[in-house]
Write a protein that holds these residues in place. Structure first.
Motif, PDB file in Angstrom:
ATOM      1  N   VAL A  53      -5.123  -1.315   1.484  1.00  0.00           N
ATOM      2  CA  VAL A  53      -5.342  -2.757   1.364  1.00  0.00           C
ATOM      3  C   VAL A  53      -4.365  -3.512   2.254  1.00  0.00           C
ATOM      4  CG1 VAL A  53      -5.230  -4.731  -0.208  1.00  0.00           C
ATOM      5  CG2 VAL A  53      -6.330  -2.612  -0.945  1.00  0.00           C
ATOM      6  N   SER A  54      -3.092  -3.061   2.240  1.00  0.00           N
ATOM      7  CA  SER A  54      -2.089  -3.714   3.093  1.00  0.00           C
ATOM      8  C   SER A  54      -2.510  -3.652   4.554  1.00  0.00           C
ATOM      9  CB  SER A  54      -0.730  -3.032   2.933  1.00  0.00           C
ATOM     10  OG  SER A  54      -0.309  -3.104   1.606  1.00  0.00           O
ATOM     11  N   GLY A  55      -2.987  -2.487   4.969  1.00  0.00           N
ATOM     12  CA  GLY A  55      -3.436  -2.336   6.349  1.00  0.00           C
ATOM     13  C   GLY A  55      -4.530  -3.322   6.700  1.00  0.00           C
ATOM     14  N   VAL A  84       3.747  -9.106   2.931  1.00  0.00           N
ATOM     15  CA  VAL A  84       2.309  -8.825   2.904  1.00  0.00           C
ATOM     16  C   VAL A  84       2.051  -7.341   2.632  1.00  0.00           C
ATOM     17  CG1 VAL A  84       0.182  -8.853   4.278  1.00  0.00           C
ATOM     18  CG2 VAL A  84       1.732 -10.791   4.351  1.00  0.00           C
ATOM     19  N   LEU A  85       2.910  -6.489   3.193  1.00  0.00           N
ATOM     20  CA  LEU A  85       2.779  -5.047   2.934  1.00  0.00           C
ATOM     21  C   LEU A  85       2.857  -4.766   1.431  1.00  0.00           C
ATOM     22  CD1 LEU A  85       2.658  -2.350   4.662  1.00  0.00           C
ATOM     23  CD2 LEU A  85       5.102  -2.166   4.240  1.00  0.00           C
ATOM     24  N   ILE A  86       3.849  -5.361   0.785  1.00  0.00           N
ATOM     25  CA  ILE A  86       4.030  -5.134  -0.653  1.00  0.00           C
ATOM     26  C   ILE A  86       2.944  -5.846  -1.447  1.00  0.00           C
ATOM     27  CG2 ILE A  86       5.609  -5.568  -2.593  1.00  0.00           C
ATOM     28  CD1 ILE A  86       7.877  -5.237  -0.372  1.00  0.00           C
ATOM     29  N   LEU A  87       2.586  -7.068  -1.005  1.00  0.00           N
ATOM     30  CA  LEU A  87       1.530  -7.822  -1.676  1.00  0.00           C
ATOM     31  C   LEU A  87       0.233  -7.014  -1.735  1.00  0.00           C
ATOM     32  CD1 LEU A  87       0.858 -10.768  -2.787  1.00  0.00           C
ATOM     33  CD2 LEU A  87      -0.178 -11.162  -0.557  1.00  0.00           C
ATOM     34  N   ILE A 121       3.306  11.272  -2.482  1.00  0.00           N
ATOM     35  CA  ILE A 121       2.776   9.907  -2.578  1.00  0.00           C
ATOM     36  C   ILE A 121       1.606   9.858  -3.580  1.00  0.00           C
ATOM     37  CG2 ILE A 121       1.050  10.000  -0.725  1.00  0.00           C
ATOM     38  CD1 ILE A 121       2.212   7.364   0.304  1.00  0.00           C
ATOM     39  N   PRO A 122       1.678   8.971  -4.564  1.00  0.00           N
ATOM     40  CA  PRO A 122       0.589   8.892  -5.549  1.00  0.00           C
ATOM     41  C   PRO A 122      -0.642   8.159  -5.000  1.00  0.00           C
ATOM     42  CG  PRO A 122       2.301   7.312  -6.071  1.00  0.00           C
ATOM     43  CD  PRO A 122       2.767   8.042  -4.846  1.00  0.00           C
ATOM     44  N   ALA A 123      -1.765   8.333  -5.662  1.00  0.00           N
ATOM     45  CA  ALA A 123      -3.020   7.768  -5.155  1.00  0.00           C
ATOM     46  C   ALA A 123      -2.983   6.243  -5.113  1.00  0.00           C
ATOM     47  CB  ALA A 123      -4.191   8.234  -6.020  1.00  0.00           C
ATOM     48  N   TRP A 124      -2.364   5.616  -6.126  1.00  0.00           N
ATOM     49  CA  TRP A 124      -2.360   4.145  -6.138  1.00  0.00           C
ATOM     50  C   TRP A 124      -1.634   3.595  -4.922  1.00  0.00           C
ATOM     51  CZ3 TRP A 124       2.367   1.758  -6.096  1.00  0.00           C
ATOM     52  CH2 TRP A 124       3.475   2.479  -6.588  1.00  0.00           C
ATOM     53  N   LEU A 125      -0.635   4.355  -4.446  1.00  0.00           N
ATOM     54  CA  LEU A 125       0.121   3.871  -3.292  1.00  0.00           C
ATOM     55  C   LEU A 125      -0.683   4.024  -1.995  1.00  0.00           C
ATOM     56  CD1 LEU A 125       2.715   2.583  -2.396  1.00  0.00           C
ATOM     57  CD2 LEU A 125       3.765   4.835  -2.234  1.00  0.00           C
ATOM     58  N   THR A 126      -1.395   5.161  -1.850  1.00  0.00           N
ATOM     59  CA  THR A 126      -2.232   5.299  -0.649  1.00  0.00           C
ATOM     60  C   THR A 126      -3.316   4.234  -0.645  1.00  0.00           C
ATOM     61  OG1 THR A 126      -3.270   7.118  -1.824  1.00  0.00           O
ATOM     62  CG2 THR A 126      -1.954   7.701   0.081  1.00  0.00           C
ATOM     63  N   ASP A 127      -3.910   3.981  -1.809  1.00  0.00           N
ATOM     64  CA  ASP A 127      -4.918   2.910  -1.896  1.00  0.00           C
ATOM     65  C   ASP A 127      -4.297   1.563  -1.536  1.00  0.00           C
ATOM     66  OD1 ASP A 127      -6.829   4.705  -2.613  1.00  0.00           O
ATOM     67  OD2 ASP A 127      -6.748   4.262  -4.764  1.00  0.00           O
ATOM     68  N   GLY A 128      -3.099   1.328  -2.086  1.00  0.00           N
ATOM     69  CA  GLY A 128      -2.411   0.058  -1.830  1.00  0.00           C
ATOM     70  C   GLY A 128      -2.109  -0.118  -0.355  1.00  0.00           C
ATOM     71  N   LEU A 129      -1.676   0.979   0.287  1.00  0.00           N
ATOM     72  CA  LEU A 129      -1.366   0.898   1.718  1.00  0.00           C
ATOM     73  C   LEU A 129      -2.618   0.582   2.519  1.00  0.00           C
ATOM     74  CD1 LEU A 129       1.199   3.804   2.190  1.00  0.00           C
ATOM     75  CD2 LEU A 129       1.606   1.368   2.519  1.00  0.00           C
ATOM     76  N   LEU A 155      -1.561  -6.077  -5.203  1.00  0.00           N
ATOM     77  CA  LEU A 155      -2.908  -6.582  -5.494  1.00  0.00           C
ATOM     78  C   LEU A 155      -3.900  -5.432  -5.670  1.00  0.00           C
ATOM     79  CD1 LEU A 155      -3.202  -9.700  -3.159  1.00  0.00           C
ATOM     80  CD2 LEU A 155      -2.733  -9.642  -5.608  1.00  0.00           C
ATOM     81  N   SER A 156      -3.682  -4.354  -4.923  1.00  0.00           N
ATOM     82  CA  SER A 156      -4.554  -3.191  -5.057  1.00  0.00           C
ATOM     83  C   SER A 156      -4.296  -2.490  -6.396  1.00  0.00           C
ATOM     84  CB  SER A 156      -4.313  -2.243  -3.883  1.00  0.00           C
ATOM     85  OG  SER A 156      -4.629  -0.931  -4.227  1.00  0.00           O
ATOM     86  N   TYR A 157      -3.033  -2.433  -6.805  1.00  0.00           N
ATOM     87  CA  TYR A 157      -2.662  -1.756  -8.053  1.00  0.00           C
ATOM     88  C   TYR A 157      -3.332  -2.440  -9.236  1.00  0.00           C
ATOM     89  CZ  TYR A 157       0.258   0.413 -11.632  1.00  0.00           C
ATOM     90  OH  TYR A 157       0.702   1.118 -12.720  1.00  0.00           O
ATOM     91  N   PHE A 158      -3.395  -3.755  -9.215  1.00  0.00           N
ATOM     92  CA  PHE A 158      -4.011  -4.498 -10.328  1.00  0.00           C
ATOM     93  C   PHE A 158      -5.505  -4.746 -10.099  1.00  0.00           C
ATOM     94  CE2 PHE A 158       0.498  -5.673 -10.765  1.00  0.00           C
ATOM     95  CZ  PHE A 158       0.692  -5.259 -12.075  1.00  0.00           C
ATOM     96  N   HIS A 159      -6.072  -4.056  -9.118  1.00  0.00           N
ATOM     97  CA  HIS A 159      -7.513  -4.123  -8.827  1.00  0.00           C
ATOM     98  C   HIS A 159      -7.985  -5.533  -8.527  1.00  0.00           C
ATOM     99  CE1 HIS A 159      -7.943   0.066  -9.791  1.00  0.00           C
ATOM    100  NE2 HIS A 159      -7.247  -0.131 -10.910  1.00  0.00           N
ATOM    101  N   ILE A 160      -7.099  -6.331  -7.942  1.00  0.00           N
ATOM    102  CA  ILE A 160      -7.516  -7.675  -7.531  1.00  0.00           C
ATOM    103  C   ILE A 160      -8.162  -7.618  -6.157  1.00  0.00           C
ATOM    104  CG2 ILE A 160      -6.684 -10.009  -7.028  1.00  0.00           C
ATOM    105  CD1 ILE A 160      -4.428  -9.434  -9.094  1.00  0.00           C
ATOM    106  N   LEU A 161      -7.618  -6.735  -5.310  1.00  0.00           N
ATOM    107  CA  LEU A 161      -8.194  -6.554  -3.978  1.00  0.00           C
ATOM    108  C   LEU A 161      -8.490  -5.079  -3.742  1.00  0.00           C
ATOM    109  CD1 LEU A 161      -6.140  -8.739  -1.464  1.00  0.00           C
ATOM    110  CD2 LEU A 161      -8.413  -9.186  -2.376  1.00  0.00           C
TER     111      LEU A 161
END
Lengths: 269, 267
Positions: free
Chosen positions: A182-184, B252-255, A172-180, B259-265
């Motif tokens: 935020v999702s959480g 929402v999971l994907i959102l 799992i890459p870092a951007w995905l753990t970070d993204g998860l 949003l995190s990938y583009f540093h918006i959130l």
């Protein structure tokens, strides 16, 4: 850390009981309690509480109505807590893994409800043959379809858990753990939005605003907001009852005057 | 035929309650939903009151489609037993009508109070504390659930003793209680948005010596603006056709990831 066999057994039992509890006594019928207990079993109650709390917010006040299958985040809380503890990657990351588990449970929930039609057919047959006791037994056998629909997947996910989590962490890459993460943090909005759809929110919109203002601007803790809400609810209740009593005395007067008979005892809902 | 020795005792009512508590939803199925649970709850009395063909006939009536809220549905069993005790199988059609007539209203009240409002209030308080590592809220909810468990048992007895009388007189008051409970729930939900959805907008604007933090600008407009907008978005989407809660969770999971990938959130 790795998970011990006795922990797997206890958590599998917990998964079995959680769904039966929800269908019967309804004492531990929520992701928060199940997360907390999973945390105790895993020796990390704080993580269990945090996982349970986040998942709780996603299904806030939305239980299964009239047989619709909802994501089962009690099961999700068990798996999520375990993955959070053994991966050491934090709560939000584990929630990213627990949510799909909860969603998968929708399918297995449907399967269990479908399998129970077998017992229904047996009940119908036994009644026709005047065998009440045999029919009664079939009214209870659903325990196993329900229980195993949760216990089996949890058992499998926990047995392979260590390897799966480690494998996921490797790729799992870092951007995905970070993204998860935020999702959480934002996933609770789904539960809130569903709830607002379910409740007659438009009629009580000003109370939604009051709750928001109390928490966002006045920084009131949740228990304080609940007490404020209770006070407002009591005012509302006494006013409604007063209105009702006035209506009643009016109709009584009418009864005397015009011998008016009211035969409408219908429900309004 | 019925004699006075058939009168139900407190123990009988407890027995019906106990059976309903455990069996009401265990064999829930797509065909007749809670029918097995209702049948199981009243079966001991059917066996006591009827024999042979009459028993089969009544068992068939009591295993027809039934769906109600498990918390207050036993009220109907109470009324049913009160009527059957006096009239026996003559009341067959009355009971069948009573069951179908009452399950809707009782499901409405029960689902709102026990299915939505109490979990909303206890869940909000519990999750708020749980996120901060405090188990008190979770325990509080368990205590509330135990109180409800004891309260549930009184609904059947209420149906048995007051049945028809209660339905005529209390429906207005019941509406007032439900309404007040909803009001309390909505207030708590209002407080949830700013307390449990924690995301920041990490964007910082720099021009020479001037730095502008996006988040502090947003805070000046309104605290928790982003969570409020997100709730509004999901609320709006849920009103669309073919949008289910499961789809929304995936969305929402994907959102969040996007949003995190583009540093918006950021968390």
């Amino acid at each position: 850390m790795t998970i011990q066999w006795w922990q797997i057994l206890l958590l599998t039992g917990l998964a079995f009981w959680a769904i039966i509890d929800q269908l019967t006594v309804a004492v531990l019928n929520n992701p928060l309690a199940i997360g907390m207990i999973s945390g105790i079993i895993m020796g990390d109650i704080t993580t269990g509480l945090a996982v349970g709390a986040t998942l709780q917010l996603m299904v806030l006040g939305v239980s299964t109505y009239g047989g619709a299958s909802m994501p089962d985040f009690m099961t999700g809380a068990i798996v999520g807590t375990v993955y959070a503890v053994i991966s050491g990657k934090g709560v939000q990351f584990a929630i990213g893994l627990a949510v799909p588990v909860g969603l998968l449970m929708v399918q297995l929930d449907v399967l269990a409800r479908f399998a129970n039609t077998i017992f229904q057919h047996r009940i119908d047959t036994f009644i026709k043959e005047n065998k009440p006791n045999a029919a009664a037994r079939n009214a209870l056998w659903g325990t196993f379809t329900w229980g195993f629909s949760r216990a089996l997947p949890v058992f499998i996910l926990l047995v392979v858990g260590n390897d799966v989590v480690k494998a996921i962490l490797r790729v799992i890459p870092a951007w995905l753990t970070d993204g998860l993460k935020v999702s959480g943090h934002i996933l609770p909005i789904v539960g809130i939005a569903i709830l607002l759809r379910y409740l007659p929110t438009k009629r009580f919109i000003s109370y939604l605003a009051i709750g928001f203002i109390a928490a966002a601007y006045l920084k009131m803790p949740m228990l304080g907001v609940a007490l404020l809400g209770a006070a407002l609810a009591y005012i509302h209740y006494t006013r409604e009852v007063e209105k009702l009593e006035m209506k009643q005395t009016n109709t009584e007067k009418q009864n005397e005057d015009e011998e008016y008979t009211n035969d409408e005892g219908e429900y309004e809902n | 035929m019925k004699t006075s020795s058939n009168k139900l005792t407190k123990r009988d009512l407890f027995r019906a309650n106990w059976r309903w508590l455990w069996a009401s939803q265990l064999s829930w199925n797509y065909e007749k939903m809670m029918a097995p649970g209702y049948f199981y709850s009243v079966l001991p009395f059917l066996k006591r009151w009827y024999k042979d063909d009459e028993l089969v006939e009544m068992m068939q009536m009591q295993s027809q489609f039934f769906n109600v809220n498990a918390f207050d549905g036993n009220f109907i069993i109470g009324m049913d037993l009160a009527i059957e005790e006096k009239q026996g199988s003559k009341a067959k059609d009355t009971i069948a009508g009573l069951k179908t007539g009452l399950m809707g209203p009782l499901a409405g009240v029960g689902d709102t109070i026990f299915g939505a409002i109490i979990p909303t209030i206890c869940g909000s308080i519990g999750a708020y504390m749980g996120l901060r590592g405090n188990p008190f809220g979770a325990f509080l909810w368990i205590i509330v659930n135990l109180i409800i468990l004891f309260t549930r048992f009184s609904f059947l007895n209420l149906g048995y003793s007051q049945g028809a009388k209660l339905i005529d007189s209390a429906s207005g008051k019941l509406n007032a209680i439900t309404d007040s409970a909803i009001l309390l729930g909505v207030t708590v939900v209002g407080a949830l948005v700013p307390t449990v959805v924690n995301v920041k907008v990490p964007f910082v604007y720099r021009a020479g010596k001037v730095t502008l933090k996006m988040q502090s600008i947003l805070n000046q407009i309104m605290p928790s603006l982003v969570p409020v907008l997100l709730v509004a978005l999901v609320y709006w989407l849920l009103g669309k056709k073919h949008v289910t809660s499961t789809k929304m969770i995936w969305f929402v999971l994907i959102l969040g990831i996007v949003l995190s990938y583009f540093h918006i959130l950021s968390a």
